[in-house]
Structures are given as C-alpha cells and as structure tokens.
Design a protein around this motif. Structure first.
Motif, PDB file in Angstrom:
ATOM      1  N   ASP B 111       0.868  -1.185   0.000  1.00  0.00           N
ATOM      2  CA  ASP B 111       0.000   0.000   0.000  1.00  0.00           C
ATOM      3  C   ASP B 111       0.900   1.229   0.000  1.00  0.00           C
ATOM      4  O   ASP B 111       1.270   1.756   1.043  1.00  0.00           O
ATOM      5  CB  ASP B 111      -0.895  -0.045   1.244  1.00  0.00           C
ATOM      6  N   ASN B 113       1.210   4.584  -0.205  1.00  0.00           N
ATOM      7  CA  ASN B 113       0.563   5.898  -0.170  1.00  0.00           C
ATOM      8  C   ASN B 113       1.569   7.016   0.064  1.00  0.00           C
ATOM      9  O   ASN B 113       1.213   8.190   0.093  1.00  0.00           O
ATOM     10  CB  ASN B 113      -0.585   5.935   0.853  1.00  0.00           C
ATOM     11  N   ASP B 145      -2.986   3.096 -10.147  1.00  0.00           N
ATOM     12  CA  ASP B 145      -4.195   3.710  -9.589  1.00  0.00           C
ATOM     13  C   ASP B 145      -4.875   2.689  -8.692  1.00  0.00           C
ATOM     14  O   ASP B 145      -5.644   1.861  -9.158  1.00  0.00           O
ATOM     15  CB  ASP B 145      -5.125   4.156 -10.719  1.00  0.00           C
ATOM     16  N   GLY B 146      -4.577   2.752  -7.442  1.00  0.00           N
ATOM     17  CA  GLY B 146      -5.097   1.765  -6.506  1.00  0.00           C
ATOM     18  C   GLY B 146      -6.504   2.059  -6.048  1.00  0.00           C
ATOM     19  O   GLY B 146      -7.048   1.334  -5.205  1.00  0.00           O
ATOM     20  N   HIS B 147      -7.128   3.092  -6.569  1.00  0.00           N
ATOM     21  CA  HIS B 147      -8.455   3.463  -6.102  1.00  0.00           C
ATOM     22  C   HIS B 147      -9.555   3.060  -7.070  1.00  0.00           C
ATOM     23  O   HIS B 147     -10.546   2.488  -6.662  1.00  0.00           O
ATOM     24  CB  HIS B 147      -8.516   4.965  -5.817  1.00  0.00           C
ATOM     25  N   THR B 173      -1.568   4.468  -3.759  1.00  0.00           N
ATOM     26  CA  THR B 173      -2.841   4.837  -3.132  1.00  0.00           C
ATOM     27  C   THR B 173      -2.716   6.223  -2.518  1.00  0.00           C
ATOM     28  O   THR B 173      -1.618   6.791  -2.453  1.00  0.00           O
ATOM     29  CB  THR B 173      -3.217   3.838  -2.016  1.00  0.00           C
ATOM     30  N   PHE B 177      -8.350   8.561   1.316  1.00  0.00           N
ATOM     31  CA  PHE B 177      -9.002   8.818   0.026  1.00  0.00           C
ATOM     32  C   PHE B 177     -10.483   9.144   0.206  1.00  0.00           C
ATOM     33  O   PHE B 177     -11.208   8.435   0.897  1.00  0.00           O
ATOM     34  CB  PHE B 177      -8.850   7.566  -0.862  1.00  0.00           C
TER      35      PHE B 177
END
Lengths: 627, 627
Positions: B111, B113, B145-147, B173, B177
């Motif tokens: 992850d 971020n 684009d982890g979203h 990420t 978000f």
C-alpha cells in the motif's frame, strides 16, 4: 596502528591478541577505548550505521563551518565491511538513509569473499547486491581481483572521493588467501596452524621461518604514510589559523567543538519549576517544554526521530531538517546539511547505530537525541547497548511508556523492556513522574558525559506535583516524595503511576486508617550510586514497615527495594489508557485493600515473615489470563 | 471478518474498536487470539517475516505431502504492508530470504501511499523500491491507480499466483481517500470527525446520514465470497479423502499435523542421564546430544540458524537444507523444500519473525528451532517478544552465554540481556548447568505448548554433575543440588557458573569451616509457578541463613531469591574464557572469603541486618572500571 606509528601498539601488544594479558589493547574486536579506534565493532551491521553517523557529522560540520576557499572539515569516512553486514537489517536501514542523504563523503569497502560461517554465502543470500545498492542511491564500483589488482582498488578509492553519492566498492576476495584453506569458512575463526601460516608467508614472498617480523621496507613504506599524515595535520593547523583570522567568531565556536564542549550555557534553558503548567500534562509534552529550547539554542544537539515527530515532541522551534539540498527541488523538501533535525524514517535500529556514530565523532562535538515510542527501543536495543558499552553520551526520548499508552494494545505496551535497560551497565533509564522530574531527567542526562540516558515518558496526561517533586531528587535516583513521621507502609511510585500511588496513599488514610509515605523512584541506577545512609533514609528498610512498589511493568528489579509490588505479570491489553490501568487493577480502590492486608499481616507476623516471599499483589483479578 | 460471516465479529463488536469494552475483539491492532487472525501485528516489519514463515510452511508441507495430481497443500500467502514495513530492517532481511528461497507462493501487496507519520515518505526514503525488490529476487508488478483500477489489482493478484518468484505488487494509493484530509499524514492515527466521514461516504455513493450501516448488496457480495470459501473447503475435504485412500500412511501423518500434534513419540529420543559423557562438556554440545536425535526423527521440528552451524550444534544427522531446488544447479547447493534445516544467514531478527510465522501456521504443525549466540538474541528480541505475546511455541538455542564466551570480548558477552528475558511474560529462559539439565530444558520447552523457550548454553566445557543434577529439577525451575542438614549459607548456582559455585562450597568448608547448601536455579519463571511450600523448601529463607546467588550476569532479578550476589556490574572483557572469570573475581578463592564475611556478619548482627541492603559482593577488585 603499529605500522603507522601508534605508540601504544607495540609488537608485544600485537602478540597479546587472544592472550590472558589483562592490559592487552588487541582485544577480539576493536574497542573504542584504545588509541586510533573510532568505534567498537563486533556485532554485525552496527558499524555500517556508525559510519553513516560519522559521515553525517562531517557533512554537518562542513556545511556549518566551511567557507569558500577555507575547508576546516572535509574528511571522507571509509568503512570496511564483510558479507554479513549487509545481511543484517541495521546495515540495510543505514545504507538506505546514506543513499537518501546523498552522503558522498562515505565509502563502503565491501570485502566480498562470499564466505560466511555456514560456508558459501550463497547458502542464504543470492541477491544482486550491486543493483540493490544502486536502487538505494549508491555509486557502485566493482573490483574483480582484490588480491593482485591494487591499482583498481586505489582507483576506486579515488573515484569515491569525487562521487555525488555514497560509494560502494565491491571487492571480490578469497578468504584465507595464500593458505591451503583459502576459500574455506573455517579460516574465519580457527587458527591456521604453523604449517599453513608458512604457506601464506611463502605466497607473499616472506621468510616462513620468521615470526612476527616486519621487514624494514614495510616500516619504511608506512613511515611515509605517517609523515604524510603529519603533513596533513600541519596543513590543517594552518587552515585553522587562517580561518581564525578571517572568521574569529566561527573559529572560536569550532574550537569549542573540537574540544568536545557545549556551545552555550545550557542550564539557562532549563525551565524552573514555576514555569511549568500546573494542570495535567503528558510527560512527553513536559519533555518538549524542557528539551525544545535546549535543542533550539545549543547547537551540539542533533535531534532525531524514527518517524514520530507529531508524537514525541522533539521538534523544536525553527528546526531545520538535515537533508541533502538536492532534495529541495527533487522532492520539495526543506532542509540542508546544516540542519540538526533528523528524520530517520521507520528505522529505530539504524537510528541508534547512527546516533552512536554521531556521538563517537570527536566525543562531545555532538550530543545526539533519538526518539520513538519506548516499546520500539526494543528494535534499537543492540545499538543502545553499544552506546552504553562505548560510553557515548546521548539522550533517547522514549514516549508512550507503560500500559498507559492504551489503545495500540499489548504490542505497544512495554512490560519487560525496563528490566533490560535497568540492568544494562552504563545506562540511565529515567522515568519521571511530572514536568519537574522531566527537568531533572534532562539535567542528569546532560551531566552524564560518558553515559547514554533513556528518558521514559507518558503519552497520557499526568497530575503535576510541584509541591512534592524535585529535580534534585531525580539526580539521586529516588527521594522522599511525601513524608509521614508515623507511618505504616512506604509506597514507591514511578513515572506515570505516581498519580495512582498518591491517590492510594490518600485512600489508605481515609478508608483504612493507615499512614503511607511515598517515595518517588525515577532511576534505579542513580539511586544505586548514593550512599548507604541516603538510601536507608529514603526507603527506611529497618523500620519494620513494608515497602510496596507500584509500577505497570514487570516487577523484576523492584525486589531489591520493596517487599511487594503491584505490577504486571502478563502482556497488556488494547483499551483506552485509563481503562487499561483499571483492567489491570491499578485503581486506588483495588490497591488500597491489598496493601492494607499486607500491613495487617506484617503487624501480626512481623516484617521477617516477608523474607524470601516477595509478593506480587496483582493477581489476575478474575479477568485476563497469564500467558 | 464481519462481511465474510465470522460469527464472533458482530456489528456490536465493530463498534467496540477503541472502546472501553473488556471483551472487544476489535483491538487497536489485530490479535491472534481472535477468530480469523493469523498473526498479531502492530510492530512494523514483523508481519513481513511472519508472512515469509507462513509461505515457507506451505512450501514445506506441499513438497512433503503433495503427490502428482493430488495437492493437499497449495495455498498462497498474501501479505498487505505499508510504507514503513520495508524501511524496517526486519522487513528487508525477510524479503531478502524470500527472494533467495524463491517463495513464489508469497505475494506482498504494498500500500504505497507515500505518507508516514512525519508527512511525505520522501522525508526519509527516496530509494527505488521496485529496483530494490527486483535485485532481491522478486517479481514486481505496478498498479498506478489503486483506487479506481480494481481490474489492475485483480490482474496483479492473478499474475502473482503463477510467478516463479515471490511477487511484490506496488499499488499507489492516497491515504484518507475521499476525505478532505486525503494525502495528509494526520489521517494515519487521528479520527476524521463526523463532517469529513460524511465526505468519504458521499465520495463512495453512500448515504452520509447513516452510520455503521452495511448495504444489503455488500452483504450479498460477501456472501458469495463465503459460499466460495465453503465450496473450496468441501473440495479440499474431497481431495483429502482421495489422498487418504491412495496414500494412507502419508495421510495419517498429514492428519496429525493438521491437528497440531507431534509426529513421533518424542520422549524416547531424549538421552537418559547415564547416556551422557561424564567428562567436561560444553552445554552447547550437550544441546546437540539432546536436540539432534529429536530433530532428526520428529518431523515437526524446523531447525534454523543465523549462520552459526559450526558453533550452535543444531545440525542433525542426515539434515536436508530448506532451499529452492533451482539453486542446486545455479549455486551448487544441496537441499529442497522438503528440507527442515534453515540457513537464515546473518539475519537474527528475520529468523525470529519467520519462526513466529512457522509456529503460527496451524499451531503445532511445526515446532521451530532457531539458533545463534545468546548475545545476538538482542537483535531478535522484538520477534522473540512477539512469539511470547502470541503464545507461539518454539525453542531458541542460545549458545556462548555469559562472560565465559571469552575472547570475542564485551560486545559478545551478555550482561543485561537475561534480565529482559526473565522479565518477559510467557517466555522460559532456561540456563542449564550440565547435560542432564540440558535434557530437562528440552523437556520443559517441548511441554510448554503455548510458550517459547530460550535454552542458554555455554561455549566452554563444563563440569558434569550427574550425582546432583536432575531433569525433574529443571521442570521446577530450581531445586536443591547439594543439601547440608546443618548449613551456614545457601549458594545459588546457575548454568556455566555452577562449577565455581560447587568449588566455592568446598572451599568454604575446607578453609572457612562453613557448610554451604547449593541450589541449582536454571529457570526463574518455572520456579515462580511452584507452590510456596516447595519454594521455601528449596531456598529455606526462614532459616536465618544468608542466600548468595553466583552468576556472571547483572544481579537484577536475583534480589527476589537472594540476599547477595556475585555478579557483573559492568560490561565484560576480551580475555580467554577462564581468564575472563578470573578477571571478574569468579574464582572460588576470591568468592569464599566474601561469602564467609557475609556469614560472619549475619551471625553477628542477625539476618534482618541484610533487609533493604542487597549486597553486590563483586566489587571491581582494583582492576577494571565501571562504565
């Protein structure tokens, strides 16, 4: 050391290696106490961190004091390591930071013999170390023949001097080169024997019949090295002279640093008792109140954190980060090499090892501060220990101590860790109970010139006791907090559990008709250094009255001072701070009856009934379980 | 857990997160005690090691039990981590091993971020993590684009299943978000507040007015997941049934493992007292005599070493290394995934964290053994602690304990470390004095089904005491070694200092006319579990005679049992083993007069004169210094 003329390192001393001589300066691993040794090594990977610290020290001093055309500090840090040092996590953390900081004054010379104790290093390590170092921001130079291609090694060292990154020289070597055992793991630790030593001598053109004889041409060669060194020192002295003429104020400051002295009268920055807020205050906040003005004004301090700036309160006013200026544009970061605030990332172990390097750099030039949660000083423990072993002064700001840290749960709640640091030679573990005691903790830490200190602090707010607490008391390790001329019991209160202790004293009087003295006991090591008379005046062990220690850690160690404890016998629990204390029975209404029962027992059966029967008064209260 | 139908995880439980409920199963960090949680996490980087251990467990079982066309074990290990886990050294050590072992059944979902507590991760980390992972032997997949690109994540997970290496999915990420605080470090730990939570709900098309409401379509979706899981379990049961028919013996063994049982009657491999050599024997050698047959024959044991095979004596007869079969040709290594001997390299911390994963894999399927010098269990301490906290049985073979390790010097001589492990909840630190006690240590360790054990062993030869020593005594923590009906003093002897203790007893009688009892005290924790009557029968604290503990560690902890100690008050020294003991005054001729003087004082002034005045009888002898 012998060849370059270090006087203490005689041939007799060389022979003392692994001997029974008490006065040997050739121990199994290099030790900082001996002339010419920068840091004590032995535990693998520590030296990588130390080297990063030494290189940072140089970078910082250069950025702070060098002027165009006059460089008072410009040395490289050379660090020789073996295969293992970059298997160890602490080494990997440290190289990651060196790459990030672009420490181009650091060069690692990697003795890549591909042999460890278990045989070929391949047995546990088949990664591509060069690519790994490049990905971490290092310049990589290969030397494929580390035995005969001396030119390639020299060339690599010269190249390292002009790199814009730290340099990693990967030199392929053969362990035990020249011996019949060449390439064999056993040459790591076992003696080769006379016959095979003769083989090596023959391989290098030496007389195999002679022992511990150094040919005159070797001495001659190293005499040149020594002469060159003397010349460099003379040149440096000239540089300093010129610098002093042009920049007298900076030069005076620089000279103080070379002498290892504090750059300012630090005591004036320590708040007075009346300066502190009187309302409930977390001791991590108190530590900010004491430490931040010190760090802002006294430039010996290099302050760091393992990614806990918002929690540890060590960020001082107008702090400048220690960063490569190149990262300002590349990553939109502030800071440069004059910065004294160090973001170590989530690398507690490297933080400790690097802080050792900073503290070892011309002892006293810097006083490093590190910070993280107390529990995570278990990650840094090997480095904290090496600091204590080497007599390197530093201050470790350990916040979120005890079960009071709360919701993060048992993983974040230290129970046994204080036992390690209280037992560790040459380390002060100080657990202050309020702001005044925090001031005392800093004063004791700064006065301990050859000793690291852990200041152990609460996350949660603590009642302040200006009427009782005393910085001078902290300096003595323990002191009478609340005296009672006629008393039934002595309660020892520590750190964030002092509030419960004072409340329990009050409840004992109100509901049980018992008088309790209270002793504040922030540091066992400092107390041990006091006279027997003082110690007995504090604890009154001959009074025939029981002594109970109240602390939310394992009881281990309190048996020296107390007959009983209310302490922790299992790991903690994830609950809010106050609820965690409740769960484990630290409420005064739970503690007072237990203490009262103990007092009654002693009245009935005499204090001697407690001998050899230390009481852990904290059972499991019918809830929880013992792991 | 709630969504996939874990019954204990009710909505009420979800609400209990960070609440004051004692019975919450939603603690601040996941805890292994709760249904569906594989390992307790919290301390950063540990989980990476745990995941490597879990993947190794699967690899090993698959290689051992799977047959062509019938795979009884073939699961992947999925490990989700944040930015910090690969800054921590333990994480870096573990990924290096996973790459080496080609654990293609392991997938790390990163992850990324780029935010840590101090703000942008760039503040302390600017390395190229993808290149670093590739250099370490990992397959790397990017998801930018982890979203919104769920398809890319699913694709990456599918690709990971068919990799020939472990897979690292680098998913970019944004922390927080959908909230106004998106990308801000504060979202890591601070609550967002009602207003901003509403923003997130809006961003995801949920009703911002509703709280803790899970839409039916979400339950429906996860019901499919649960059904799919039930189908998989049914399929697996069919597979096991078919396997049982074709391979009844292997299936029976496999079934025992699933039940977490030992595969053989282990007790028959423990040597009897009369089987041991009677001449001086290093206890690390005794540990080989006891442990090697066990490890050879009882296949639950997975035996590892941090590169100290020649020193720790854990290599058993006909051992097979745990290695990727591919390395046989590539690196000329023996071994494959059926191997049970693990070369961890010089990575003590990862060894501990991986052993936790092995032990946590369907508890009881494996009993991991780790090994290194006792001093270097300070590197592994965070992992050893997590093993104790999680109730994971394992045995840590800690050789070269005390100052008796000799020439390697103070860096290798533990002084304070025993205090940590003796204070640590749910851990047995056992220090046996001879081969018979080593047998007892193994028996206690194997019987402690939810507790890790450190067996602390000497490098140097030790006198054997078959006439006094007792494995049953070890099980009780301490026992009477040599009784004296009429005695003047009780001496506590421990581990490698037992020889000096017995000699001191003899000298006290011969030269001082004093009778000394001797108590062997291998384990404080086991002793604490005994009845008060037993404890008093061993130490006889009410006899009015002093008790002296003799151990070359810091005294901390012995105050509970003794009035005085001959112990270590500073770090050690680089000298040969016997000379180190001499230097620090452990010779009987130095100790006996001190003990005699104490006895005389007690005769004169009464035992109560020692109250509150614990005696460190070991001064500095005019040599050495206190750090």
């Amino acid at each position: 050391m012998h060849l370059v003329g270090v006087k203490s390192m005689t041939v007799e001393q060389l022979k003392s290696y692994h001997s029974t001589r008490y006065d040997s300066i050739c121990p199994g691993h290099p030790e900082i106490e001996n002339e010419g040794v920068e840091v004590t090594t032995g535990p693998l990977g520590q030296g990588v961190g130390n080297a990063v610290g030494l290189a940072m020290a140089t970078k910082h001093l250069a950025a702070t004091y060098n002027k165009p055309g006059i460089e008072v500090v410009n040395n490289m840090t050379w660090c020789m390591i073996g295969d293992a040092c970059l298997q160890e996590g602490v080494g990997l953390e440290a190289v990651s930071l060196a790459g990030h900081w672009k420490l181009n004054n650091l060069c690692i010379i990697y003795d890549n013999n591909s042999i460890t104790c278990d045989g070929t290093a391949d047995v546990a390590n088949t990664e591509d170390i060069n690519e790994k170092m490049k990905a971490t921001g290092w310049n990589v130079i290969d030397v494929f023949d580390g035995h005969s291609n001396i030119g390639a090694i020299v060339q690599a060292l010269m190249t390292a001097r002009s790199s814009d990154k730290p340099t990693f020289i990967n030199i392929r070597t053969v362990i035990g080169f020249g011996s019949l055992m060449a390439g064999n793991a056993k040459t790591h630790g076992a003696a080769l024997g006379a016959e095979d030593v003769a083989n090596i001598k023959k391989a290098f053109g030496l007389n195999p019949e002679e022992h511990l004889v150094i040919p005159p041409e070797v001495y001659d060669f190293f005499r040149e090295v020594a002469d060159h060194g003397e010349q460099l020192e003379a040149d440096w002295n000239s540089t300093i002279k010129a610098y002093t003429e042009t920049y007298p104020e900076l030069a005076a400051e620089f000279k103080l640093r070379v002498e290892g002295k504090m750059l300012d009268e630090w005591t004036k920055y320590i708040p007075k008792k009346e300066d502190f807020p009187t309302g409930p205050t977390a001791s991590r906040k108190s530590a900010g109140l004491v430490g931040n003005p010190l760090c802002e004004n006294v430039k010996n301090f290099l302050i760091g954190t393992a990614d806990l700036t918002p929690s540890c309160n060590v960020a001082y006013n107008k702090k400048v980060d220690f960063q490569s200026p190149e990262l300002r544009t590349a990553c939109n970061l502030n800071g440069d090499y004059t910065g004294r605030y160090i973001h170590y990332g989530i690398r507690e172990h490297a933080m400790g090892a690097i802080a050792n390097g900073l503290a070892a750099f011309n002892k006293g030039t810097f006083l490093p501060i590190t910070s993280t949660f107390f529990m995570f000083y278990i990650y840094a423990a090997p480095a904290v220990r090496m600091g204590a072993l080497q007599g390197l002064q530093q201050i470790h700001i350990a916040t979120h101590d005890s079960i009071g840290t709360g919701e993060d749960g048992p993983t974040h709640q230290p129970i046994a860790l204080p036992a390690l640091y209280r037992a560790m030679p040459n380390l002060l573990y100080i657990r202050p109970c309020d702001s005044e005691e925090v001031a005392g903790a800093f004063i004791s830490a700064i006065n301990a010139k050859e000793t690291p200190t852990i200041i152990s602090l609460s996350r949660q707010n603590l009642t302040q006791y200006p009427q009782y607490s005393s910085r001078d008391g902290v300096a003595r390790g323990a002191y009478v907090f609340i005296e009672e001329p006629e008393f039934d019991v002595t309660l020892i209160g520590v750190g964030s559990e002092m509030g419960f202790t004072v409340q329990t004293k009050e409840l004992l009087e109100k509901e049980h008709g018992l008088k309790a003295r209270v002793v504040s006991f922030p540091c066992q090591r400092l107390f041990e250094q006091q006279s027997k008379e003082y110690k007995q005046s504090v604890l009154k062990p001959k009074s025939g009255k029981p002594i109970v220690a109240i602390e939310a850690y394992a009881a281990n160690g309190w048996e020296r001072y107390a007959d009983a404890s209310i302490s922790m016998r299992r790991f903690g629990k994830s609950l809010p701070s106050a609820t965690t204390y409740e769960y484990f029975g630290f409420q005064p209404k739970i503690m007072a009856p237990k203490i009262s029962a103990l007092v009654e027992e002693v009245k009935r059966e005499g204090i001697e009934s407690l001998r050899g029967d230390f009481r852990d008064l904290n059972g499991y209260l019918g809830i929880g379980f013992e792991h």
